[in-house]
Design an enzyme around this catalytic site. Structure first.
Site, PDB file in Angstrom:
ATOM      1  CB  SER A 115      48.161 129.843  -4.193  1.00  0.00           C
ATOM      2  OG  SER A 115      47.780 128.613  -4.716  1.00  0.00           O
ATOM      3  CG  ASP A 262      51.092 128.305  -6.329  1.00  0.00           C
ATOM      4  OD1 ASP A 262      51.075 129.380  -5.670  1.00  0.00           O
ATOM      5  OD2 ASP A 262      50.230 127.273  -5.681  1.00  0.00           O
TER       6      ASP A 262
END
Length: 934
Positions: A115, A262
């Site tokens: 991320s 993610d």
């Protein structure tokens, strides 16, 4: 030749940037005692050989791609992997850690990120230094770049984009599956931003993440299998974007036909991932995630959110325990998506967290390096063909801390490393002779005698300015200084839109003293198209749209505009692209079109003080029968208005952006106020009456302008109008022809900060004989709106609008009113066949974070309305509403919010009206010209 006895001066750690790796790990700096024969025989040291022992380090020359200064490797040092966690904007603390790693010179072999860690790690692996990454976040507000939902889409007119953006909930059907997209961002803003920033890494690595400045791995979650995927090759931008696609905030990223989100769902702190990918000796983990808060779940949604947090946190406990060394910056009050103003504070917190554990990290690396070997030496001398300043000698020697029986081998290697890294010598090595003398041999660089620059003429002023600051002819060459200047040059050119600057060939020739700077930019030599499964794509038209880029340098902004244009005109879900070297000094642009294969139902909501609540539905189906054919069905209703429309649109294969459309629509308007002028259609004056119309329109259209934001259309229509009043219903049939055109270059489709909008329409028609008389009519409409910024906070907004009609039937009159017409008036407060309006505002903008902009706009408006076109500006025959007030507006997710208070004075031939004040609230998912039908 000069020999100098060791003089232990003041520590040089700060001045030379030497690591505090040595701090606390050495014996006191006292001269070692001369060993007696007995003690010498009892020493664990090996006997000193007759031939001097040579101690060296390995020098890797700069590649002038990602590394612009030499890299010095100490033999036997441990392989160190850096694992960077996710955590939104808190990930800016990673930058501070990277800066300190660079400054102290710790070896770093690889980077793994999840991320936000993937973003920072990819920037670092693509050649940005820690300082440059910080400058990037300071100079560019990436929060806006990532989260700005209002940017214009090239390829669409303002009106088309308003329609596409007018939803808060979408129901999509694709490949037989139905999904909800609750206002999720597509990630297009993130894609456009990353493509410019990471283009250099993607191009020069050839899609192999091991060929970056540091080998890189990026972790994302496969939404279909629930498993993590570690990206080590492919499209660098797509991998980073997938790792950053926060569930519930962004739509999943499609890679190889599968959805990715993610990577935090699998491993937010990617320690296990780094170990499996690189098998390092040491993993330094940087955890910037938020501490798990103790709170009670109060709803089904909070239960789901809390459960997800617990799953992620449980995995992080395991990752922290597995890390060889953990750094956890203390971060408080950092909004998850605020990448802008928090940068300086977060970077500092990262630096502080690193420094707090610096000595512990140094001790760990020493143990892993096996750096306890001692070299039997009683004194240190320096040897150089040129004189060495005594103070410099002392500073260098101070880094060697003698123990009771000699000097640590690792200390000697670090000294050699720092001499070379800081450009103090071209070659440096050490020897230990039979007399136990440690000699540091240095062969300094010769002086620079000539500077030769080979670069495009447009870059020469920047190059000479940058080099003049540090590069002085007659002074010894320093590769560290030169490399720093070259890195800054490449960085500045990248920030100005030239990311593929090639500095290979830049070098220093010690034999001649010539310093050569070579800066080139590869040209696009080939544009190719890769087919993907699904409906066929018109490759010929795609090549026509983007083939013009051949022979030009790669410019991300220009390419992205053309890609957006192609996506719109060729009805593509997304158009991916890859840039790679062609092996001949140029680059190949590879296009990967993904056609749209989905049906979509959009739901829009709104509220306005006069009109009340509004609900709208719009269904869209694409590629019906053949490519590009589009079906649109929409309906909406509020307290006074309702509308329904069905259209079938098909593009012309021979002309991109052009096509034909068949539309049928119905609308109805209810009147609450009396008409301003008498009309044969409603002889009773209007209150309580209804006007409705059914249209059948055949339209041809064509887009124009380089970005496709212009459009011209010709409508041939048939209308059946009806007028209901007090139980009486009258009808009228009309045939019409309208020619329309619009163009704009607004930077945003809502709350534009800069640009010009032009719209025009001319129509002629005839009414058929019936209950109402027959006749011909004409209508002209024009609008020009210009927005100009004085600075980032203040601007000017001038809006001119005019329409004139001759013998217009009542259904062609304009429904006017509300703040979008004259501030202080009420919506649908006027019905007029002819009007003109001038609106002037001074927008004051305040950026509130998280992509949110607030505008306060003092407004002054004037308008003229008349029954006859010839009397529009005659004071004895028109209405003249005049308003002044303040408008506050912003956007919340997909909603446009506007609150205004205005004072209205209305003048007429009979009287000058009293000043009245009114408050108006408007909120809806249709931006810009909300509630207007002009």
């Amino acid at each position: 030749m000069r020999r100098a006895r060791l003089a232990l001066g003041l520590p040089a750690l700060v001045i030379l940037g030497l690591p505090a790796l040595l701090a606390g790990q050495v014996a006191p700096a006292t001269p070692p005692p001369t060993p007696s024969p007995a003690s010498a025989s009892a020493s664990p040291l090996a006997a000193v050989p007759a031939e001097p022992r040579r101690i060296e380090v390995t020098v890797q020359p700069p590649d002038m791609v990602f590394r612009f200064a030499p890299r010095v490797v100490i033999p036997g040092m441990p392989k160190v992997a850096l694992a960077l966690s996710g955590g939104g904007a808190r990930g800016l603390a990673h930058i501070g850690v990277i800066q300190r790693l660079e400054e102290v010179g710790f070896p770093l072999g690889s980077v793994t990120g999840t991320s936000a860690g993937a973003l920072v790690g990819a920037l670092y692996a693509s050649g940005f230094s820690g300082r440059e990454i910080e400058e990037l976040f300071r100079s560019r507000d990436l929060t806006r770049a990532f989260l700005e939902p209002l940017l214009r889409n090239p390829g669409e007119t303002l009106g088309e984009q308003e329609e596409h953006e007018s939803t808060f909930l979408s129901i999509e059907r694709q490949k037989g599956q139905t999904t909800l997209a609750q206002g999720l961002r597509t990630g297009a803003e993130v894609q456009r931003t990353l493509q410019g920033l990471l283009a250099r890494g993607a191009y020069f690595s050839g899609g192999d993440f091991d060929q970056l400045q540091r080998p890189l791995r990026i972790l994302a979650t496969n939404l279909e299998t629930g498993q993590g995927r570690v990206f080590g090759n492919g499209d660098l931008v797509e991998a980073v974007r997938a790792s950053m696609a926060v569930p519930g905030g962004f739509r999943p990223v499609m890679i190889d036909g599968q959805q990715y989100v993610d990577g935090a769902l699998v491993e937010n702190l990617p320690v296990f991932t780094a170990k499996e990918a690189f098998h390092p000796d040491v993993v330094i983990a940087v955890d910037i995630s938020s501490p798990l808060e103790r709170r009670q779940a109060t709803s089904i949604f909070s239960v789901a959110t809390r459960s997800l947090d617990l799953v992620v946190e449980r995995r992080q406990w395991e990752s922290r325990a597995e890390a060889d060394f953990l750094i956890r910056p203390e971060i408080r009050d950092a909004p998850f998506l605020e990448y802008g103003g928090m940068a300086p504070k977060l970077v500092l917190q990262g630096r502080e967290a690193f420094d707090a554990r610096l000595e512990e990290l140094g001790a760990l690396l020493r143990r892993k390096a096996g750096g306890q070997e001692l070299v039997a030496a009683t004194r240190v001398v320096f040897e150089s063909p040129y004189p060495i300043d005594a103070s410099l000698e002392g500073l260098l020697a101070a880094t060697l801390k003698p123990g009771a029986e000699g000097y640590r081998l690792l200390d000697i290697q670090i000294l050699l490393q720092q001499i070379l890294v800081h450009g103090l010598a071209q070659d440096a090595w050490a020897t230990v002779d039979a007399d136990r003398v440690l000699t540091i041999h240095m062969r300094p660089y010769p002086a620079m005698t000539e500077l030769q620059v080979d670069a495009p003429a447009a870059w020469l002023p920047l190059v000479h300015q940058a080099l003049a600051e540090e590069v002085k002819l007659g002074a010894p060459f320093n590769p560290q200084v030169f490399g720093g200047q070259m890195s800054q040059l490449v960085y500045r050119l990248l920030m100005e839109g030239s990311p593929l600057v090639d500095a290979r060939g830049s070098s220093f020739d010690p034999a001649t003293g010539r310093l050569r700077v070579v800066l080139q930019e590869p040209l696009i030599t080939q544009v190719e198209v890769w087919a993907v499964p699904g409906p066929p794509v018109d490759e010929a038209r795609l090549r026509r749209l983007l083939g013009e880029l051949e022979g030009r340098p790669f410019r991300p902004s220009e390419l992205q505009n053309r890609i957006a244009l192609a996506e719109h005109r060729l009805y593509l879900s997304v158009l991916h692209y890859l840039i790679r070297p062609d092996g001949k000094g140029g680059c190949i642009l590879t296009l990967v079109p993904v056609p749209q294969q989905r049906d979509r139902l959009d739901i829009s909501l709104g509220y306005e003080t006069t009109l009340g609540s509004q609900l709208g539905l719009a269904y869209r189906a694409l590629n019906l029968g053949f490519q590009g054919t589009e079906l649109n069905l929409s309906a909406s209703r509020n307290r006074l208005q309702e509308q329904a429309s069905l259209s079938l649109r098909s593009p012309f294969g021979f002309a991109p952006g052009a096509g034909v459309e068949l539309t049928g629509n119905y609308w109805q308007q209810r009147l609450e106020l009396p008409l301003n002028w008498t009309s044969p259609e409603l002889p009773g004056g209007g209150p309580g009456a209804r006007i409705s119309a059914s249209d059948l329109i055949l339209r041809t259209y064509a887009g124009f302008s380089n970005l496709g934001t212009g459009k011209v259309s010709l409508d041939l229509g048939r209308r059946d109008a009806a007028f209901r009043e007090a139980g009486l219903r009258q009808t009228q049939a009309q045939n019409t022809a309208y020619l329309s055109a619009e163009w704009d270059n607004f930077d945003r489709h809502t709350l534009p900060r800069e640009g010009l909008l032009l719209r025009g329409r001319f129509g002629v028609g005839e009414t058929k004989a019936g209950a109402l008389p027959a006749g011909d009519f004409q209508q002209v409409y024009f609008r020009a709106r210009g927005v100009h910024p004085f600075n980032q906070f203040l601007g000017a907004d001038l809006d001119l609008e005019w329409s004139q009609g001759r013998h217009l039937p009542l259904d062609r009159w304009w429904a006017l009113g509300g703040p979008s017409f004259v501030i202080g008036s009420r919506a649908v407060g006027y019905f007029a066949p002819n009007f003109a309006a001038v609106r002037f505002g001074v927008p004051f903008r305040v950026y509130a974070g998280l992509g949110l902009t607030l505008e306060a706009v003092p407004r002054f408006d004037m308008a003229w309305l008349s029954r006859e076109a010839t009397s529009l500006f005659r004071s004895d025959a028109n209405l003249r509403p005049q308003g002044a007030g303040l408008m506050l507006r912003t956007t919340l997710s997909n909603f446009y919010v506007e609150v205004s208070y205005g004072f209205l004075r209305q003048r007429s031939p009979q009287e000058t009206g009293q000043v009245s004040g009114s408050f108006n609230v408007l909120i809806g998912t249709q931006p810009f010209d909300l509630w207007k039908r002009r």
